[in-house]
Design an enzyme around this catalytic site. Sequence first.
Site, mmCIF file in Angstrom:
data_model
loop_
_atom_site.group_PDB
_atom_site.id
_atom_site.type_symbol
_atom_site.label_atom_id
_atom_site.label_comp_id
_atom_site.label_asym_id
_atom_site.label_seq_id
_atom_site.Cartn_x
_atom_site.Cartn_y
_atom_site.Cartn_z
ATOM 1 N N ASN A 113 0.833 -1.211 0.000
ATOM 2 C CA ASN A 113 0.000 0.000 0.000
ATOM 3 C C ASN A 113 0.865 1.257 0.000
ATOM 4 O OD1 ASN A 113 -2.462 -1.435 0.219
ATOM 5 N ND2 ASN A 113 -2.079 -1.719 2.397
ATOM 6 N N HIS A 114 1.376 1.656 -1.144
ATOM 7 C CA HIS A 114 2.150 2.903 -1.195
ATOM 8 C C HIS A 114 1.295 4.031 -0.647
ATOM 9 C CE1 HIS A 114 5.331 1.629 -4.361
ATOM 10 N NE2 HIS A 114 4.867 0.574 -3.719
ATOM 11 N N THR A 115 1.911 4.896 0.133
ATOM 12 C CA THR A 115 1.144 5.946 0.806
ATOM 13 C C THR A 115 0.441 6.860 -0.194
ATOM 14 O OG1 THR A 115 1.215 7.701 2.454
ATOM 15 C CG2 THR A 115 3.115 7.537 0.985
ATOM 16 N N THR A 126 3.201 8.894 -4.660
ATOM 17 C CA THR A 126 3.112 7.530 -4.140
ATOM 18 C C THR A 126 4.462 6.822 -4.180
ATOM 19 O OG1 THR A 126 2.538 6.663 -6.335
ATOM 20 C CG2 THR A 126 0.703 7.291 -4.862
#
Length: 204
Positions: A82-84, A90
């Site tokens: 889950n890339h921020t 991202t």
Amino acid sequence: MANSDKLYPRTGDTQTVYLKNVISRPNIEVGDFTMYNDFVNDPKDFERNNVLYQYPINNDRLIIGKYCSIACGAKFLFNSANHTMTSLSTYPFPLFFEEWGLEKKNVTNAWDNKGDIVVGSDVWIGYEAVILAGVTIGDGAIIGTRAVVTKDVPPYTIVGGIPAKPIRKRFDDEMISHLLALKWWDWAEERIAQNINLIQSGNI
């Protein structure tokens, strides 16, 4: 009598394992008699092939109950996938802390932490379904083939699609309440053996 400590529950079938017996990671817990079938890869490689992005630095857990049926290719995607999305980019800059002169201790800032994946008991997860971090699947639920589960699934509910949405409940609310109170999967194996006909016939 049934024996959940066996690796292969079916004579001559090396594609199906009792899953708890192939688990070595301390952050994965699997209940008795939960089975995994894989006709593409060795089912003993479940941790490597099916539990993805679960890095020790996150301390995120995969918890699977008893008597679950997990079909070939089902995947559990953890928090590091889950890339921020709270920053302007991202791109996982904190992951490449050496390149950018960042603090190694902040590496987990590269992704959003949505929590553990928890699967109840007597859950059927279909072929190549994907379960995302932070999802809880209730007892008795069914996850359809190639569904992508992004939200919690209530007990005894069938879901499918991308993203997975409820299709229908398996039973009416009264029956579901009875089953959740009954928790047959917590019975002694002898009691289950004596009542298999009733369990299979749906006779509460």
